[in-house]
Design a protein around this motif. Structure first.
Motif, mmCIF file in Angstrom:
data_model
loop_
_atom_site.group_PDB
_atom_site.id
_atom_site.type_symbol
_atom_site.label_atom_id
_atom_site.label_comp_id
_atom_site.label_asym_id
_atom_site.label_seq_id
_atom_site.Cartn_x
_atom_site.Cartn_y
_atom_site.Cartn_z
ATOM 1 N N LEU A 39 60.961 42.105 -86.685
ATOM 2 C CA LEU A 39 62.356 42.348 -87.068
ATOM 3 C C LEU A 39 62.519 43.639 -87.865
ATOM 4 O O LEU A 39 63.602 44.222 -87.887
ATOM 5 N N ASN A 40 61.462 44.081 -88.530
ATOM 6 C CA ASN A 40 61.552 45.319 -89.305
ATOM 7 C C ASN A 40 61.711 46.551 -88.424
ATOM 8 O O ASN A 40 62.042 47.626 -88.914
ATOM 9 N N GLU A 41 61.478 46.409 -87.130
ATOM 10 C CA GLU A 41 61.688 47.514 -86.204
ATOM 11 C C GLU A 41 63.187 47.792 -86.028
ATOM 12 O O GLU A 41 63.569 48.868 -85.607
ATOM 13 N N ILE A 42 64.022 46.796 -86.341
ATOM 14 C CA ILE A 42 65.476 46.923 -86.205
ATOM 15 C C ILE A 42 66.062 47.212 -87.578
ATOM 16 O O ILE A 42 65.704 46.574 -88.559
ATOM 17 N N LYS A 43 66.965 48.177 -87.648
ATOM 18 C CA LYS A 43 67.602 48.500 -88.927
ATOM 19 C C LYS A 43 69.083 48.154 -88.881
ATOM 20 O O LYS A 43 69.759 48.399 -87.887
ATOM 21 N N VAL A 44 69.573 47.579 -89.979
ATOM 22 C CA VAL A 44 70.984 47.240 -90.136
ATOM 23 C C VAL A 44 71.454 47.869 -91.441
ATOM 24 O O VAL A 44 70.926 47.551 -92.509
ATOM 25 N N ALA A 45 72.408 48.762 -91.354
ATOM 26 C CA ALA A 45 72.955 49.457 -92.524
ATOM 27 C C ALA A 45 71.852 50.137 -93.336
ATOM 28 O O ALA A 45 71.891 50.160 -94.556
ATOM 29 N N GLY A 46 70.836 50.648 -92.659
ATOM 30 C CA GLY A 46 69.759 51.361 -93.320
ATOM 31 C C GLY A 46 68.628 50.477 -93.836
ATOM 32 O O GLY A 46 67.649 50.977 -94.363
ATOM 33 N N PHE A 47 68.767 49.165 -93.701
ATOM 34 C CA PHE A 47 67.727 48.244 -94.162
ATOM 35 C C PHE A 47 67.022 47.622 -92.970
ATOM 36 O O PHE A 47 67.627 47.362 -91.942
ATOM 37 N N LYS A 48 65.745 47.358 -93.136
ATOM 38 C CA LYS A 48 64.985 46.688 -92.088
ATOM 39 C C LYS A 48 65.486 45.251 -91.976
ATOM 40 O O LYS A 48 65.748 44.591 -92.979
ATOM 41 N N LEU A 49 65.623 44.761 -90.738
ATOM 42 C CA LEU A 49 66.203 43.442 -90.501
ATOM 43 C C LEU A 49 65.344 42.326 -91.097
ATOM 44 O O LEU A 49 65.878 41.347 -91.630
ATOM 45 N N GLY A 50 64.025 42.440 -91.044
ATOM 46 C CA GLY A 50 63.146 41.430 -91.650
ATOM 47 C C GLY A 50 63.358 41.340 -93.149
ATOM 48 O O GLY A 50 63.414 40.251 -93.729
ATOM 49 N N PHE A 51 63.495 42.480 -93.798
ATOM 50 C CA PHE A 51 63.769 42.519 -95.237
ATOM 51 C C PHE A 51 65.118 41.882 -95.533
ATOM 52 O O PHE A 51 65.267 41.109 -96.465
ATOM 53 N N TRP A 52 66.124 42.199 -94.709
ATOM 54 C CA TRP A 52 67.464 41.654 -94.923
ATOM 55 C C TRP A 52 67.468 40.132 -94.831
ATOM 56 O O TRP A 52 68.054 39.454 -95.664
ATOM 57 N N PHE A 53 66.785 39.579 -93.816
ATOM 58 C CA PHE A 53 66.727 38.121 -93.694
ATOM 59 C C PHE A 53 66.008 37.499 -94.878
ATOM 60 O O PHE A 53 66.412 36.453 -95.386
ATOM 61 N N ALA A 54 64.945 38.121 -95.333
ATOM 62 C CA ALA A 54 64.197 37.572 -96.463
ATOM 63 C C ALA A 54 65.012 37.611 -97.746
ATOM 64 O O ALA A 54 64.913 36.721 -98.581
ATOM 65 N N GLN A 55 65.831 38.642 -97.926
ATOM 66 C CA GLN A 55 66.581 38.803 -99.168
ATOM 67 C C GLN A 55 67.950 38.134 -99.148
ATOM 68 O O GLN A 55 68.355 37.556 -100.136
ATOM 69 N N GLN A 56 68.679 38.250 -98.039
ATOM 70 C CA GLN A 56 70.057 37.765 -98.027
ATOM 71 C C GLN A 56 70.402 36.910 -96.823
ATOM 72 O O GLN A 56 71.206 35.994 -96.943
#
Length: 84
Positions: A39-56
Motif C-alpha cells: 500500500l505504501n506504493e500508492i500515495k494519497v495527498a502526499g502520504f503513503k497509503l499504508g501509513f495513512w491506514f495505520a494512522q487514521q
C-alpha cells in the motif's frame, strides 16, 4: 416474542458483529501492518497509503462500521418486532 424468534434475533446479531469485526481487523491490522509495503506504493495527498491506514484509516473505518451496525440493528429490530 417467542423463544425461537429471540434465538434467531441473537444469532443474526452475532453474525453481523462478527462480519463487522472481520472487516475492522482486515482494515486495521491487514492494511496497516500486513499489506503496508504494497500500500505504501500508492500515495494519497502526499502520504503513503499504508501509513495513512495505520494512522487514521482504521479509525475512520471503525466509525463508519459503528453507523453500519446501527443501521443493521435498526433493520433487525423491525424484522423481529423490537422497533418501539
Amino acid at each position: 416474542m417467542t423463544k425461537k424468534n429471540a434465538k434467531a434475533y441473537w444469532k443474526e446479531n452475532i453474525k453481523y458483529v462478527l462480519i463487522l469485526l472481520v472487516i475492522w481487523f482486515l482494515v486495521s491490522y491487514g492494511a496497516g501492518i500486513i499489506f503496508k509495503e504494497a500500500l505504501n506504493e500508492i500515495k494519497v495527498a502526499g502520504f503513503k497509503l499504508g501509513f495513512w491506514f495505520a494512522q487514521q484509516g482504521s479509525m475512520y473505518v471503525f466509525v463508519i462500521l459503528i453507523f453500519v451496525y446501527v443501521r443493521l440493528m435498526n433493520k433487525l429490530d423491525k424484522k423481529y418486532g423490537y422497533d418501539e
